[in-house]
Design a protein around this motif. Structure first.
Motif, PDB file in Angstrom:
ATOM      1  N   LEU A 152       7.439  18.681  -1.732  1.00 36.66           N
ATOM      2  CA  LEU A 152       6.855  17.551  -2.442  1.00 36.66           C
ATOM      3  C   LEU A 152       5.347  17.688  -2.478  1.00 36.66           C
ATOM      4  O   LEU A 152       4.742  18.440  -1.709  1.00 36.66           O
ATOM      5  CB  LEU A 152       7.279  16.210  -1.842  1.00 36.66           C
ATOM      6  N   THR A 153       4.772  16.994  -3.427  1.00 37.22           N
ATOM      7  CA  THR A 153       3.325  17.019  -3.581  1.00 37.22           C
ATOM      8  C   THR A 153       2.819  15.609  -3.363  1.00 37.22           C
ATOM      9  O   THR A 153       3.316  14.664  -3.970  1.00 37.22           O
ATOM     10  CB  THR A 153       2.952  17.499  -4.999  1.00 37.22           C
ATOM     11  N   VAL A 154       1.858  15.500  -2.475  1.00 35.96           N
ATOM     12  CA  VAL A 154       1.316  14.185  -2.152  1.00 35.96           C
ATOM     13  C   VAL A 154      -0.197  14.248  -2.346  1.00 35.96           C
ATOM     14  O   VAL A 154      -0.759  15.318  -2.569  1.00 35.96           O
ATOM     15  CB  VAL A 154       1.654  13.784  -0.699  1.00 35.96           C
ATOM     16  N   ALA A 155      -0.828  13.115  -2.250  1.00 35.66           N
ATOM     17  CA  ALA A 155      -2.292  13.091  -2.309  1.00 35.66           C
ATOM     18  C   ALA A 155      -2.761  12.114  -1.246  1.00 35.66           C
ATOM     19  O   ALA A 155      -2.215  11.020  -1.116  1.00 35.66           O
ATOM     20  CB  ALA A 155      -2.775  12.669  -3.672  1.00 35.66           C
ATOM     21  N   ALA A 156      -3.731  12.534  -0.491  1.00 31.67           N
ATOM     22  CA  ALA A 156      -4.252  11.664   0.559  1.00 31.67           C
ATOM     23  C   ALA A 156      -5.102  10.566  -0.067  1.00 31.67           C
ATOM     24  O   ALA A 156      -5.753  10.769  -1.092  1.00 31.67           O
ATOM     25  CB  ALA A 156      -5.082  12.471   1.539  1.00 31.67           C
ATOM     26  N   SER A 157      -5.080   9.394   0.545  1.00 29.56           N
ATOM     27  CA  SER A 157      -5.915   8.310   0.038  1.00 29.56           C
ATOM     28  C   SER A 157      -7.332   8.407   0.603  1.00 29.56           C
ATOM     29  O   SER A 157      -8.260   7.807   0.072  1.00 29.56           O
ATOM     30  CB  SER A 157      -5.300   6.957   0.372  1.00 29.56           C
TER      31      SER A 157
ATOM     32  N   MET B  70       0.854  -1.199   0.000  1.00 28.68           N
ATOM     33  CA  MET B  70       0.000   0.000   0.000  1.00 28.68           C
ATOM     34  C   MET B  70       0.885   1.243   0.000  1.00 28.68           C
ATOM     35  O   MET B  70       1.808   1.378   0.802  1.00 28.68           O
ATOM     36  CB  MET B  70      -0.896  -0.077   1.250  1.00 28.68           C
ATOM     37  N   ALA B  71       0.636   2.142  -0.924  1.00 25.23           N
ATOM     38  CA  ALA B  71       1.449   3.353  -1.029  1.00 25.23           C
ATOM     39  C   ALA B  71       1.236   4.224   0.195  1.00 25.23           C
ATOM     40  O   ALA B  71       0.146   4.351   0.700  1.00 25.23           O
ATOM     41  CB  ALA B  71       1.074   4.113  -2.292  1.00 25.23           C
ATOM     42  N   ALA B  72       2.313   4.816   0.662  1.00 20.74           N
ATOM     43  CA  ALA B  72       2.243   5.702   1.822  1.00 20.74           C
ATOM     44  C   ALA B  72       2.893   7.014   1.429  1.00 20.74           C
ATOM     45  O   ALA B  72       4.076   7.230   1.657  1.00 20.74           O
ATOM     46  CB  ALA B  72       2.927   5.068   3.017  1.00 20.74           C
ATOM     47  N   PRO B  73       2.128   7.899   0.798  1.00 23.07           N
ATOM     48  CA  PRO B  73       2.731   9.091   0.181  1.00 23.07           C
ATOM     49  C   PRO B  73       3.345  10.062   1.175  1.00 23.07           C
ATOM     50  O   PRO B  73       4.151  10.903   0.779  1.00 23.07           O
ATOM     51  CB  PRO B  73       1.543   9.732  -0.537  1.00 23.07           C
ATOM     52  N   PHE B  74       2.949   9.973   2.438  1.00 22.75           N
ATOM     53  CA  PHE B  74       3.433  10.960   3.401  1.00 22.75           C
ATOM     54  C   PHE B  74       4.738  10.537   4.071  1.00 22.75           C
ATOM     55  O   PHE B  74       5.178  11.156   5.016  1.00 22.75           O
ATOM     56  CB  PHE B  74       2.363  11.224   4.467  1.00 22.75           C
ATOM     57  N   ILE B  75       5.321   9.450   3.611  1.00 23.61           N
ATOM     58  CA  ILE B  75       6.550   8.970   4.250  1.00 23.61           C
ATOM     59  C   ILE B  75       7.780   9.616   3.616  1.00 23.61           C
ATOM     60  O   ILE B  75       7.899   9.699   2.396  1.00 23.61           O
ATOM     61  CB  ILE B  75       6.608   7.427   4.200  1.00 23.61           C
ATOM     62  N   ILE B  76       8.658  10.103   4.469  1.00 24.67           N
ATOM     63  CA  ILE B  76       9.868  10.784   4.000  1.00 24.67           C
ATOM     64  C   ILE B  76      11.082  10.081   4.592  1.00 24.67           C
ATOM     65  O   ILE B  76      11.101   9.750   5.789  1.00 24.67           O
ATOM     66  CB  ILE B  76       9.849  12.267   4.437  1.00 24.67           C
TER      67      ILE B  76
ATOM     68  N   VAL C 280     -18.691  18.061   6.202  1.00 24.90           N
ATOM     69  CA  VAL C 280     -19.154  19.213   5.417  1.00 24.90           C
ATOM     70  C   VAL C 280     -18.081  19.795   4.509  1.00 24.90           C
ATOM     71  O   VAL C 280     -18.403  20.391   3.487  1.00 24.90           O
ATOM     72  CB  VAL C 280     -19.741  20.333   6.309  1.00 24.90           C
ATOM     73  N   ILE C 281     -16.820  19.632   4.863  1.00 22.97           N
ATOM     74  CA  ILE C 281     -15.761  20.170   4.005  1.00 22.97           C
ATOM     75  C   ILE C 281     -14.481  19.372   4.220  1.00 22.97           C
ATOM     76  O   ILE C 281     -14.151  19.007   5.359  1.00 22.97           O
ATOM     77  CB  ILE C 281     -15.535  21.687   4.236  1.00 22.97           C
ATOM     78  N   ALA C 282     -13.789  19.085   3.112  1.00 23.70           N
ATOM     79  CA  ALA C 282     -12.585  18.258   3.206  1.00 23.70           C
ATOM     80  C   ALA C 282     -11.720  18.458   1.969  1.00 23.70           C
ATOM     81  O   ALA C 282     -12.205  18.896   0.931  1.00 23.70           O
ATOM     82  CB  ALA C 282     -12.968  16.776   3.325  1.00 23.70           C
ATOM     83  N   ILE C 283     -10.435  18.145   2.115  1.00 22.01           N
ATOM     84  CA  ILE C 283      -9.573  18.006   0.941  1.00 22.01           C
ATOM     85  C   ILE C 283      -9.893  16.615   0.391  1.00 22.01           C
ATOM     86  O   ILE C 283      -9.665  15.616   1.069  1.00 22.01           O
ATOM     87  CB  ILE C 283      -8.082  18.095   1.328  1.00 22.01           C
ATOM     88  N   PRO C 284     -10.453  16.547  -0.813  1.00 26.02           N
ATOM     89  CA  PRO C 284     -10.871  15.237  -1.303  1.00 26.02           C
ATOM     90  C   PRO C 284      -9.685  14.293  -1.511  1.00 26.02           C
ATOM     91  O   PRO C 284      -8.564  14.749  -1.769  1.00 26.02           O
ATOM     92  CB  PRO C 284     -11.544  15.556  -2.649  1.00 26.02           C
ATOM     93  N   ALA C 285      -9.944  13.016  -1.406  1.00 26.72           N
ATOM     94  CA  ALA C 285      -8.913  12.016  -1.701  1.00 26.72           C
ATOM     95  C   ALA C 285      -8.399  12.271  -3.106  1.00 26.72           C
ATOM     96  O   ALA C 285      -9.167  12.564  -4.011  1.00 26.72           O
ATOM     97  CB  ALA C 285      -9.497  10.615  -1.582  1.00 26.72           C
ATOM     98  N   GLY C 286      -7.088  12.191  -3.271  1.00 28.26           N
ATOM     99  CA  GLY C 286      -6.511  12.356  -4.599  1.00 28.26           C
ATOM    100  C   GLY C 286      -6.149  13.786  -4.952  1.00 28.26           C
ATOM    101  O   GLY C 286      -5.446  14.017  -5.933  1.00 28.26           O
ATOM    102  N   THR C 287      -6.635  14.762  -4.190  1.00 28.11           N
ATOM    103  CA  THR C 287      -6.293  16.163  -4.458  1.00 28.11           C
ATOM    104  C   THR C 287      -4.854  16.424  -4.021  1.00 28.11           C
ATOM    105  O   THR C 287      -4.459  16.015  -2.930  1.00 28.11           O
ATOM    106  CB  THR C 287      -7.242  17.103  -3.676  1.00 28.11           C
ATOM    107  N   PRO C 288      -4.058  17.088  -4.871  1.00 27.79           N
ATOM    108  CA  PRO C 288      -2.667  17.338  -4.488  1.00 27.79           C
ATOM    109  C   PRO C 288      -2.550  18.192  -3.226  1.00 27.79           C
ATOM    110  O   PRO C 288      -3.282  19.172  -3.068  1.00 27.79           O
ATOM    111  CB  PRO C 288      -2.093  18.090  -5.694  1.00 27.79           C
TER     112      PRO C 288
ATOM    113  N   VAL D 166      -6.496  22.537  -1.476  1.00 26.41           N
ATOM    114  CA  VAL D 166      -7.819  23.151  -1.607  1.00 26.41           C
ATOM    115  C   VAL D 166      -8.853  22.167  -1.074  1.00 26.41           C
ATOM    116  O   VAL D 166      -8.852  20.994  -1.445  1.00 26.41           O
ATOM    117  CB  VAL D 166      -8.135  23.478  -3.087  1.00 26.41           C
ATOM    118  N   ALA D 167      -9.709  22.668  -0.209  1.00 24.56           N
ATOM    119  CA  ALA D 167     -10.787  21.832   0.325  1.00 24.56           C
ATOM    120  C   ALA D 167     -12.081  22.199  -0.396  1.00 24.56           C
ATOM    121  O   ALA D 167     -12.276  23.337  -0.810  1.00 24.56           O
ATOM    122  CB  ALA D 167     -10.944  22.078   1.819  1.00 24.56           C
TER     123      ALA D 167
END
Ligand SMILES: [Zn+2]
Ligand SMILES: [Zn+2]
Length: 194
Positions: A24-29, A1-7, A36-44, A67-68
């Motif tokens: 770096l640019t990551v995207a949350a899974s 499983m990819a873990a984009p936030f790992i440095i 009511v408001i969120a940074i959608p999954a996959g948004t940089p 951007v949320a």
């Protein structure tokens, strides 16, 4: 499983004072936020970070921006909100005193958040970013601070309606009569073409 936030911090070599800038640019899974408001999954999510080795771990400072999107709580129109939050987190080396102190079983440790711990040379920023982003988002997103919301009678968005948008408030007995009248009227219309 990819873990984009790992440095990986191997290049800091655990030498106190060594540091590195990372962008770096990551995207949350998963969506980051609330119902009511969120940074959608996959948004940089852009991370601008400074990693600095200190005696007991790696200090991470910087910003996360993205951007949320959500829904105006008054009129349900889409709301987008720029997010930019500051990050500060000390990741302890495994087995160091700061890790043991906070993980210790003294009674005071109950109300201290344990420091996140490096996994070898790897640090995982996902919780850090989540903990910074979520409280920064509005509890009640609005498309505009003055949003007038929806008409309680017909549901039209009042900011898009005529300024004097209103409904005649009828006495319930008259309302019943008027419903009857409009039914007769529409029946009449159906018959009209004959
Ligand atoms: Zn609105
Ligand atoms: Zn209306």
């Amino acid at each position: 499983m990819a873990a984009p936030f790992i440095i990986n911090t191997r290049d800091l070599a655990r030498r106190p004072g060594s540091m590195r800038q990372v962008a770096l640019t990551v995207a949350a899974s998963e969506p980051l936020g609330s119902e009511v408001i969120a940074i959608p999954a996959g948004t940089p999510i852009h991370l601008d970070l400074r990693l600095e080795a200190v005696s007991e771990g790696v200090l991470v400072t910087g910003t996360a921006s993205s951007v949320a999107t959500g829904e105006c709580v008054r009129c349900l129109r889409e709301v987008t909100e720029d997010v930019e939050v500051d990050l500060t987190e000390l990741f302890a080396y495994e087995g160091t005193r700061s890790q043991r102190t906070v993980a210790g079983d003294s009674e005071d440790s109950q109300d201290v958040d344990p420091l996140p711990v490096l996994d070898g040379d790897l640090l995982d920023l996902e919780a850090t970013v989540t903990d910074a982003v979520v409280p920064s988002l509005p509890f009640q997103p609005l498309c505009d601070p003055d949003c007038a919301g929806l008409c309680s009678e017909c549901g039209v968005r009042l900011d898009d309606a005529e300024p004097d948008h209103h409904h005649e408030v009828l006495d319930p007995r008259w309302a019943a009569l008027s419903a009857l009248a409009s039914r007769e009227e529409s029946e009449g219309e159906e018959e009209a073409p004959r």
